[in-house]
Write a protein that holds these residues in place. Structure first.
Motif, PDB file in Angstrom:
ATOM      1  N   HIS A 276      -5.984   1.723   8.053  1.00 34.20           N
ATOM      2  CA  HIS A 276      -6.531   1.252   6.773  1.00 34.20           C
ATOM      3  C   HIS A 276      -6.865   2.435   5.858  1.00 34.20           C
ATOM      4  O   HIS A 276      -7.674   2.326   4.953  1.00 34.20           O
ATOM      5  CB  HIS A 276      -7.775   0.395   7.022  1.00 34.20           C
ATOM      6  N   GLY A 278      -4.875   3.964   3.807  1.00 34.44           N
ATOM      7  CA  GLY A 278      -4.129   3.992   2.547  1.00 34.44           C
ATOM      8  C   GLY A 278      -4.988   3.555   1.380  1.00 34.44           C
ATOM      9  O   GLY A 278      -5.466   2.428   1.348  1.00 34.44           O
ATOM     10  N   ASN A 280      -4.615   2.251  -1.504  1.00 37.97           N
ATOM     11  CA  ASN A 280      -3.571   1.624  -2.311  1.00 37.97           C
ATOM     12  C   ASN A 280      -3.924   0.169  -2.610  1.00 37.97           C
ATOM     13  O   ASN A 280      -4.296  -0.590  -1.725  1.00 37.97           O
ATOM     14  CB  ASN A 280      -2.244   1.716  -1.547  1.00 37.97           C
ATOM     15  N   GLU A 283      -1.487  -2.625  -0.981  1.00 38.95           N
ATOM     16  CA  GLU A 283      -1.727  -2.793   0.457  1.00 38.95           C
ATOM     17  C   GLU A 283      -2.865  -3.798   0.684  1.00 38.95           C
ATOM     18  O   GLU A 283      -2.798  -4.652   1.568  1.00 38.95           O
ATOM     19  CB  GLU A 283      -2.112  -1.438   1.059  1.00 38.95           C
ATOM     20  N   LYS A 284      -3.904  -3.706  -0.149  1.00 38.72           N
ATOM     21  CA  LYS A 284      -5.054  -4.615  -0.007  1.00 38.72           C
ATOM     22  C   LYS A 284      -4.719  -6.016  -0.516  1.00 38.72           C
ATOM     23  O   LYS A 284      -5.134  -7.007   0.077  1.00 38.72           O
ATOM     24  CB  LYS A 284      -6.273  -4.030  -0.728  1.00 38.72           C
ATOM     25  N   THR A 287      -2.857  -7.781   2.084  1.00 39.90           N
ATOM     26  CA  THR A 287      -3.679  -8.072   3.265  1.00 39.90           C
ATOM     27  C   THR A 287      -4.596  -9.268   3.055  1.00 39.90           C
ATOM     28  O   THR A 287      -4.726 -10.115   3.931  1.00 39.90           O
ATOM     29  CB  THR A 287      -4.525  -6.831   3.640  1.00 39.90           C
ATOM     30  N   THR A 634       5.055   0.921   4.404  1.00 41.71           N
ATOM     31  CA  THR A 634       3.789   0.544   3.755  1.00 41.71           C
ATOM     32  C   THR A 634       3.783   1.065   2.313  1.00 41.71           C
ATOM     33  O   THR A 634       4.437   2.067   2.013  1.00 41.71           O
ATOM     34  CB  THR A 634       2.579   1.142   4.496  1.00 41.71           C
ATOM     35  N   PRO A 635       3.009   0.417   1.421  1.00 38.44           N
ATOM     36  CA  PRO A 635       2.886   0.942   0.053  1.00 38.44           C
ATOM     37  C   PRO A 635       2.371   2.387   0.033  1.00 38.44           C
ATOM     38  O   PRO A 635       2.801   3.183  -0.801  1.00 38.44           O
ATOM     39  CB  PRO A 635       1.886  -0.021  -0.601  1.00 38.44           C
ATOM     40  N   SER A 636       1.461   2.730   0.948  1.00 40.23           N
ATOM     41  CA  SER A 636       0.938   4.112   0.999  1.00 40.23           C
ATOM     42  C   SER A 636       2.059   5.104   1.275  1.00 40.23           C
ATOM     43  O   SER A 636       2.065   6.219   0.738  1.00 40.23           O
ATOM     44  CB  SER A 636      -0.111   4.252   2.102  1.00 40.23           C
ATOM     45  N   ARG A 663       1.986  -5.112   5.677  1.00 45.52           N
ATOM     46  CA  ARG A 663       0.525  -5.152   5.680  1.00 45.52           C
ATOM     47  C   ARG A 663       0.127  -4.825   7.114  1.00 45.52           C
ATOM     48  O   ARG A 663       0.926  -5.102   8.042  1.00 45.52           O
ATOM     49  CB  ARG A 663       0.014  -6.527   5.259  1.00 45.52           C
TER      50      ARG A 663
END
Length: 683
Positions: A276, A278, A280, A283-284, A287, A634-636, A663
């Motif tokens: 967790h 990242g 970003n 990403e959240k 999730t 992942t977006p990060s 996610r």
């Protein structure tokens, strides 16, 4: 010159082939193709092209007498279940003209029908056209069967996803055991690195060959000659299939443009995928907001703020949800890019800026405010638009992204993100000071049943922490391996017992727990202690294999940097290490980034290199680099890739391809509940 844009435009070109056939037709489409279309213009593109209706590809659908034309778009082989559904729909309708698009190439259909000889034309498709006429009830009616690889979804300028392969995931040690169980003793594989395509189950072979074929189509359409590289066992298999694809060999002789492709197994670094850390926004969002039904990537955005409806249970079913894919609006697309590849604070500030700009354009009475962006502030800005239908229509893309941001920032599940991040940081520091069992034992107190606050970790979060730790397990080198193994076995037994008890005392089973325990309903009363215990035991078996995922690598074996007394212990993303190797000014040859080449030429080079200096291809040789993450990105990581490229080699274009946008909660599902060896190919 070949640019990344040529490739993000390719999926739209493929859908144009489908759109050219949909005039006056009812279109039946499976979920995977629908998700690809969703990022290529959505249903609106079909209706603009003249389609009369769009229906789910299901045996429960049919058409009336006044609907004589049907177009089917499927991501599967024209065999088994796919044929049954098509037959059901046609038998219940009154079609005189059927067009079938499959994203699976004719060569793969031949393989699925155990035909090894190279045949002229498309006999499988021609035979199927006759069947369609038979089902329509008149051999003089018209039927067409075509292959179009509508498998890519251009999610951003930097990212192409393949929804059709969203459940394709690198193999793990339990899968190796399953493969070996069907082989004679003397022919069993020692490790996953030794597994080749021919030793995989037929379903997985079909899946891998379909992916290689789709990639080949994309490279053919763009005139690309690729050099393939692989990191990880599954990546080697896919890169090998692409290298040996019959049409690829001819293409590579004549294609004018060069590019490098590095395939990377997700299992090389699951710490980054479940972590967790990242910072970003997307990403959240992915999730905490509910997934869009039948979609892997997109989410549901509550649109109530844009209406005058009262918030009540019925309002949710009255109003269609919004989403993240805003393809028609260039402003919304630009905002989405920022949200996807920037830090959270920058993303949120850009959302506010775009809302203010849109409101100013429409002369809406917006009150400017500086400082921290709050969800309440964003919602108050959004609500200004509901008084003007024109403003609402012009800016609906930006408004949906703004609502997704506001709903995420005020979501009750967000404190758990911070709780997980805090635990991950503690565990990361502890790994440098203690052996693996000692660090693992720190999870036991978190598994005590009892009422939890929203900030505290539940079973889902504890499973994520286990994956996080086991993906780092190989990093800790014990002095006494045997003693640690014994201690680890004892501790794992305790953890299995504690987690089993915790799961059986849940008042509501999460989607992950339902899949993990094999429950067909969400009722915890039906979950027996025995079933939960078996599921958790199986989970730990997979986790043990995960701890050895990087064991075969020579150089890139660690994603962990221990504390040196001055700096804290840190997680070093695997992708960062790969890109640092690729863009290193000295161009070192990394033994773990394996060149998967065109056969004989390379063997000759290897032979000659014994007598003279022959330089092998290097991933940085070409101006365009593809990173294909097998198992998700992942977006990060997208932000990380963008930053490294702009810092280390600004002239290079990097395009990320992946099976899905991850996610953290996707990983336990892919690890513990997915049939990796037996993907659903529609048969």
């Amino acid at each position: 010159m070949l640019t990344a844009e040529n490739f993000t435009h390719f999926p739209l070109q493929m859908w144009d082939k489908v759109l050219s056939k949909v005039k006056k037709a009812v279109v039946f489409m499976d979920d995977r193709c629908a998700e690809s279309l969703h990022w290529c213009g959505g249903a609106a593109a079909l209706f603009e092209a003249g389609a009369r209706n769009l229906k789910q590809f299901s045996s429960f659908e049919a058409c009336g007498e006044n609907e004589p034309k049907a177009v089917f778009v499927v991501s599967t082989l024209l065999k088994g279940r796919t044929i049954d559904i098509m037959k059901d729909i046609i038998s219940l309708s009154h079609f005189k003209y059927c067009v079938v698009f499959t994203s699976v190439a004719h060569s793969v259909h031949l393989l699925a029908n155990s035909v090894t000889a190279e045949l002229e034309g498309s006999p499988v498709f021609e035979q199927f056209e006759e069947k369609l006429c038979e089902w329509m009830g008149d051999m003089n009616y018209t039927a067409e069967v075509l292959h179009v690889p509508v498998v890519f979804a251009p999610v951003s300028q930097q990212l192409l996803l393949t929804p059709a392969f969203a459940h394709l995931f690198p193999l793990l040690s339990p899968d190796l055991e399953s493969i070996n169980a069907k082989r004679p003793e003397k022919k069993r594989f020692g490790s996953l690195v030794d597994v080749d395509t021919h030793s995989l189950p037929p379903e997985l072979q079909i899946e891998v060959k379909s992916l290689a074929s789709a990639l080949n189509c994309m490279f053919e359409a763009t005139g690309t000659r690729e050099e393939s590289f692989a990191v990880g066992p599954m990546s080697r298999i896919i890169a090998g299939e692409l290298a040996n694809h019959p049409q690829a060999k001819n293409r590579r002789k004549t294609a004018p443009h060069k590019a490098s492709v590095i395939f990377v197994d997700r299992t090389m670094d699951l710490t980054g995928a479940v972590g967790h850390h990242g910072d970003n926004l997307v990403e959240k969002i992915l999730t905490v907001l509910k997934p869009l039904p039948c979609h892997v990537t997109d989410v549901q955005v509550d649109m109530l703020e844009l209406t005058s409806l009262q918030r009540c249970p019925d309002a949710q079913t009255t109003l269609a949800p919004g989403c993240l894919a805003q393809t028609p609006s260039s402003t919304a697309r630009s905002l989405w890019e920022t949200m996807l590849t920037s830090k959270q604070k920058e993303g949120v500030m850009e959302v506010r800026r775009q809302l203010v700009e849109a409101a100013s354009k429409e002369n809406l009475p917006i009150k400017m405010s500086m400082g921290r962006v709050t969800p309440e502030q964003l919602c108050s800005y959004v609500q200004l638009f509901r008084s003007s239908w024109g403003a609402l229509e012009s800016h609906c893309g930006v408004l949906q992204l703004a609502l997704a941001t506001a709903q995420t920032l005020r979501h009750t599940g967000l404190p758990r993100w911070d709780a997980c991040l805090a635990f991950e940081r503690l565990l990361l520091q502890a790994l440098g000071d203690s052996d693996f069992p000692a660090v693992l034992s720190q999870l036991l107190p978190l598994m005590k049943p009892g009422s939890r606050s929203q900030e505290e970790c539940g079973p889902d979060e504890l499973i994520l922490l286990l994956v996080y730790l086991y993906s780092l397990a190989e990093e800790t080198r014990p002095a006494d391996q045997d003693e640690e193994d014994e201690e680890l076995q004892r501790l794992e037994g305790e953890l299995i017992g504690a987690l089993t008890l915790l799961i059986t005392q849940e008042t509501e089973l999460s989607p992950l727990l339902q899949k993990l325990t094999g429950e067909s309903c969400a009722s915890p009363e039906e979950l027996t202690m025995e079933r939960a215990h078996t599921a958790v035991e199986g989970m730990f078996e997979t986790l043990r294999g995960l701890s050895h995922a990087r064991e075969h690598l020579k150089q890139l074996r660690s994603v962990y940097t221990a504390s040196d007394g001055v700096h804290q212990a840190t997680y070093r993303p695997f992708l960062r290490q790969i890109l640092e190797e690729v863009f290193h000014p000295d161009r070192p040859e990394c033994p773990d980034i394996e060149h998967m080449s065109g056969g004989l030429t390379d063997l000759l080079k290897t032979g000659f290199s014994m007598f003279m200096k022959v330089s092998r291809p290097h991933p940085s040789d070409n101006p365009l680099l593809f990173l294909f993450l097998v198992g998700g990105v992942t977006p990060s990581e997208l932000r990380l890739i963008k930053e490294i490229v702009s810092n280390q080699k600004p002239g290079t274009q990097v395009l990320v391809l992946s099976t899905r946008l991850l996610r953290p909660s996707d990983i336990p599902e892919l690890l513990f509940t997915t049939q990796r060896l037996m993907p659903d190919i529609g048969v």
